[in-house]
Design an enzyme around this catalytic site. Structure first.
Site, short mmCIF file in Angstrom:
data_model
loop_
_atom_site.label_atom_id
_atom_site.label_comp_id
_atom_site.label_asym_id
_atom_site.label_seq_id
_atom_site.Cartn_x
_atom_site.Cartn_y
_atom_site.Cartn_z
N GLN A 21 0.83 -1.21 0.00
CA GLN A 21 0.00 0.00 0.00
C GLN A 21 0.86 1.26 0.00
OE1 GLN A 21 -0.54 -2.69 1.89
NE2 GLN A 21 -2.71 -3.01 2.30
N ASP A 64 -7.10 1.03 11.87
CA ASP A 64 -8.26 0.25 11.45
C ASP A 64 -9.22 0.06 12.61
OD1 ASP A 64 -5.93 -0.56 9.54
OD2 ASP A 64 -7.83 -0.88 8.51
O1 MRU Z 1 -5.60 -3.62 4.38
P1 MRU Z 1 -5.84 -2.16 4.12
O2 MRU Z 1 -5.04 -1.63 2.99
O3 MRU Z 1 -7.32 -1.85 4.00
O4 MRU Z 1 -5.31 -1.47 5.44
C1 MRU Z 1 -5.30 -0.07 5.53
C2 MRU Z 1 -4.65 0.44 6.76
O5 MRU Z 1 -4.11 -0.28 7.55
C3 MRU Z 1 -4.76 1.92 6.99
O6 MRU Z 1 -3.65 2.39 7.69
C4 MRU Z 1 -6.03 2.18 7.82
O7 MRU Z 1 -7.14 1.59 7.20
C5 MRU Z 1 -6.28 3.61 8.01
S1 MRU Z 1 -6.88 4.31 6.52
C6 MRU Z 1 -7.27 5.95 6.70
#
Ligand code: MRU
Length: 366
Positions: A205, A245
């Site tokens: 990401q 999250d």
């Molecule tokens: O697995 P993902 O890409 O959905 O995880 C995203 C994250 O861990 C982000 O840091 C979190 O969702 C915060 S987004 C504003």
């Protein structure tokens, strides 16, 4: 200019948009980025559930809003009690850690269950739109509060060096982002800000973060996840800024796998470690980090790498043979004791139950 929203090729763009006839919703396919910028049109509950599971849409706040539109799409076809219950159950099962998903579904359920079926589809589209709009407003406020905090910190030396992890930017929300919102605000305020972006294996990401910062012109440097400790130790980083999250009631923070290692290294180097998250990410019913479910994802996410070849054709390569046992936990928990401050739309507070309740007094009855 920033207040117009995130710009893509000069145009303010949101990550999710209902289509005018209320029969579909458009998203940016995040599995195609950073090589291809592609809009996907989702028309059914099944397509939305697939988009969340496969991470075509991802990031805690955006998952919540996408799920709300998924309910609206389901009810557009049939709006009886059984359809509503099945839609919520299907969407709730797509990803377990980001509490925004369940929060959004609970909000839709509360609004819809008291309405006659004939009124539900319209109400669901309206409520999904409200959630999206609220998310934008909250991210704007996180930007302002976070900017104040950063200003109080390292700005006097003339340059701000921020480290982030995963993607908690515009792409993870409807607009602006959480952890990156203060960075965009700093950049737009003319502060010389530079971001260290860790790849975030296995789903990378960090490449999304590098892409969106680049679209807005924010200077950034990509690093392998393993380079973070050295950089923090070097004294060049002013703050680590990440999203969440799920924030438990005691201030423990679940975020993308690898966040905890950054928090440990930041503490050892006396670098502030900030977590930005809207109230939809705070789970007052969850006592602490040990109670947060950690998503375990498919082993092939480690075994197979995606990208494009030197001719620009996208595709995948097997990096690890399938006989190698693989574990792929997608999130970890950073204990509250390692979090210097939480930044929400209400302001900045310590990562503790007292401080969270002082900011959200209405949560005392939870
Ligand atoms: O697995 P993902 O890409 O959905 O995880 C995203 C994250 O861990 C982000 O840091 C979190 O969702 C915060 S987004 C504003």
């Amino acid at each position: 200019a920033r207040m117009a929203g995130m710009l893509i090729n000069g145009t303010p763009t949101r990550t999710i948009q209902p289509v005018a006839d209320a029969r579909a919703v458009d998203i940016i396919d995040q599995t195609a980025l950073p090589h291809v910028y592609r809009i996907l049109r989702l028309r059914t509950l099944a397509e939305v559930a697939h988009a969340i599971r496969s991470m075509q849409v991802r990031g805690a706040p955006l998952i919540g809003v996408a799920a709300a539109y998924g309910v609206a799409l389901a009810l557009t076809q049939r709006a009886d009690d059984a359809t509503l219950a099945a839609a919520i159950e299907t969407l709730a099962a797509t990803r377990p850690t980001a509490v925004n998903l369940r929060w959004a579904l609970a909000r839709l359920q509360a609004v819809l269950q008291t309405l006659p079926p004939s009124a539900r589809a319209d109400a669901a589209w309206r409520e999904a739109g409200t959630l999206a709009e609220e998310d934008v407003q909250q991210c704007r406020r996180i930007a302002a509060h976070g900017l104040q905090l950063l200003r109080a910190g390292g700005e006097q030396k003339g340059k701000l060096e921020i480290m982030t992890h995963c993607n908690a930017g515009w792409l993870a929300t409807v607009d602006y982002g959480t952890a990156l919102a203060p960075v965009y605000a700093a950049f737009d305020a003319g502060i010389d800000v530079h971001v260290w972006v860790s790849e975030t294996r296995p789903r990378n990401q960090g490449l999304l973060t590098a892409w969106e910062l680049g679209r807005h012109g924010v200077p950034r440097t990509l690093i392998a996840d393993n380079a973070a400790g050295l950089l923090l130790q070097s004294g060049h980083i002013d703050a680590v800024m990440v999203g969440a999250d799920r924030v438990a009631a005691n201030g423990d923070v679940a975020n993308k796998i690898g966040t905890y290692l950054k928090a440990l290294a930041a503490r050892a180097a006396a670098v502030p470690f900030y977590v930005a998250a809207p109230h939809s990410t705070i789970d007052f019913a969850c006592p602490n980090g040990a109670a947060i479910p950690i998503e375990e994802r498919d082993a092939d996410e480690l075994r197979i790498v995606w990208g494009c070849d030197t001719a620009g054709r996208s595709g995948c390569l097997r990096q690890v043979t399938s006989d190698v046992a693989v574990a792929n936990p997608a999130f970890d928990v950073t204990p509250a004791s390692l979090v210097s401050a939480l930044i929400s739309e209400r302001g900045v507070c310590a990562a503790s139950s007292d401080a969270l309740l002082a900011l959200y007094p209405e949560a005392r009855h939870v």
